[in-house]
Structures are given as C-alpha cells and as structure tokens.
Design a protein around this motif. Structure first.
Motif: not given
Length: 337
Positions: A171-180
C-alpha cells in the motif's frame, strides 16, 4: 454473503443460531460464554445445559436461545491449547464441523461463530482463524448457509503479522492520494512560500487537461460497452468452463443474488460484488478491469481497497476468504454479497 467476518456483539446477532464456546460440563464461564448466559437468561440456560449434562471436546449440542435474538444456541467445547501436540487442530476443526452440521439439522439458514478456543483456552489466534475460515468454507462448498465469524475487536483477530506487513508495504508503495488539488497547499506548508501566479496557472492547465483526458476516456468506454455486466460475466464463466455453483461459491456470493444476475441482464452490481466474481474467475488485473468496466468501475491506485485487491491478484492468491481477512484487518469493505 455466505461467510462474513463482522465486528459485533455475538449476543446481538439476529441469526438462527449463535455458537457458545463452552466447557465439557456446559457450565457458565467467562468471556463470550458468560455474555451468552447473561443475555439468554442465566437460570433458563443453566437449566437447559444441566438437563443435557455435558459436551465432549470437539462435539456440539443445541439448546433454545431463550432471551437472545437467535432461536438456538449451539454449544461446542473447543480444545485447550497445550502446545499443538494433543490433536488440538483436529478437535478445533471438529468443533466447527459438528456445530455446522447441527445447524443444518435444525434447518438454520444463518449461524454466527466466535473465534473458538482463541480466548481463555489459549489457542494461537492466527492458527485459530485459519482453521475457522478453512473449515467453514469447506462446509459451504456443499451447503447453502450464511455464516458469520464474529470478532469483538481487532485484538481478537488473528491475521498473519507477516501478511499484514507485506500488504502494508505494498500500500505504501502503490497508494496515491486522489485529491491532487491539495498539492500546492502542501508545498506552501513545507516551504512557507506561496506559489507564483505562473505556477498556479500551469497547475490549473494540467488539471483541466487531465479532466479532458478522463472525460474522453469515459466517452470511449461508454461507446465500447456493448455488453452488460451480466452478459460479460456469463461469457467469462463459459470461457473458463466453470459451473454456476462453482462460480458463486468461489465468489462468496449468495445463490439467490447470482440467480438474479443471471436472469436480469441489465443488473448493476456493487463494486465489491463485481470484484468478487473477478476473484472467482481468477482474472489478472487487466481482465478484472475489463469485467469491472461493464459495471462502470475500475481498479484505482487512489483506493486502499483497490490496492489490496491488486496485491492479491498480483500474488496469484485468489482465496476470497483470505482476501476478506486482509480487507477486514484494514477496515475495508469485504468481497461478496
């Protein structure tokens, strides 16, 4: 869904039967057993148990539910942990099997279990969970019943620490915050310097360009949707030469829901249901997105739920119950329906 892990008070479960992890004398104990006696009515339940007399380890007996929401209480004496060399695993498996068989005999459509022997009896929680899930899922292959595995809190849950850590790293490596859109504010926070007007304009252009690309992709997707979700699912089942029963069992889907999907070609499933079928069919990530697209969904890097699903698919692990254990541990929605 046929097997569901829930965080709840066992005595408040509105099911046909709940399971009491008892002792061989059927006496009121502490913990879960004590709570069941209190909720059912101590005097009534004590009298019913005294009339039966006892329950050998690994066996099960049944009484009325008395004041509980459930009609019945199935009592089973799970093994006390003695290091693993005294048939503890076999006896624990028997406790679940005999309880399920008794529930079926009394025509129970739903039954709720605690994690047997994982409390005062000292059975290691991780192993106790594995036996519970594997035994229940084996039973459900040939039986129609809704089974709940009830845990009071996360401390009573036995997900492998190694698996938890592995998923957490993924998760740490692949999760990206949606609200750029918060990016500029985060930069200002760390630098204490406002963005230049040109930088803000540039960022706005990038956002608008992204919106145009997304809109274009969605329009293209809509044009390509010549199959409904039901049609695409049924085609994939046929291509893999799987039976209906095999499919909905692997997907942890209720038989009645699958029948509805088969008979209503325009049926629109929840995302967790669509993904459950992808797991049942053992689809890779691209194939999963292909199936999901027919229902208007996709796997995203901005959803922890989706990232966990991708982790298991890429690991080639399509055991839906193990996936649900992980989703439960990370406070995510479980697969199935």
């Amino acid at each position: 869904m046929p097997l569901e892990i829930v965080r709840q008070d066992l005595t408040k479960m509105k099911v046909d039967a709940i399971v009491n992890p008892t002792n061989t004398e059927l006496k009121m104990g502490g913990g879960v057993s004590g709570a069941i006696f209190q909720a059912a009515g101590v005097d009534e339940l004590k009298q019913a148990c005294d009339n039966i007399g006892g329950c050998p380890v690994g066996q099960a007996i049944i009484t009325n539910g008395f004041r509980l929401p459930s009609k019945y209480i199935i009592h089973t004496a799970g093994p006390v942990w003695k290091g693993g060399s005294y048939r503890e695993a076999e006896l624990l498996k028997n406790s679940y099997t005999h309880s399920l068989q008794l529930a079926e005999k009394y025509q129970c459509e739903s039954v709720a279990f605690p994690l047997i022997s994982a409390g005062f009896s000292g059975y290691p929680k991780e192993e106790a969970l594995q036996i519970a899930v594997s035994t229940i899922s084996e039973f459900l292959v040939n039986h129609e019943m809704h089974v709940y595995l009830v845990v009071f809190d996360k401390t009573s849950f036995g997900l492998s620490q190694h698996l938890f850590q592995s998923i957490n790293e993924y998760i740490d490596e692949n999760y990206v915050e949606e609200v750029e859109a918060n990016f500029s504010r985060r930069i200002e926070h760390f630098t204490n310097e406002p963005l230049l007007e040109s930088e803000i304009i540039s960022e706005e252009i990038e956002v608008k360009q992204s919106e145009i690309i997304i809109e274009s992709s969605l329009l293209h997707l809509v044009e390509e949707l010549d199959e409904s979700f039901s049609e695409r699912l049924l085609r994939m089942i046929d291509e893999r030469e799987m039976t209906d029963v095999e499919t909905y069992k692997r997907a942890n889907i209720d038989r009645r829901l699958f029948s509805k999907i088969r008979n209503e070609l325009g049926y629109s499933p929840k995302k967790k249901t669509a993904i459950a079928f992808a797991i049942a069919l053992q689809l890779n990530v691209d194939e999963t997105n292909d199936l999901l697209s027919a229902a208007g969904y996709t796997l995203s890097h901005s959803s922890i739920f989706d990232v966990i699903i991708k982790y298991f698919i890429k690991q080639g692990n399509y055991n839906i119950h193990q996936i649900n254990e992980a989703l439960f541990a990370f406070d995510q929605t479980l697969l199935g329906a």
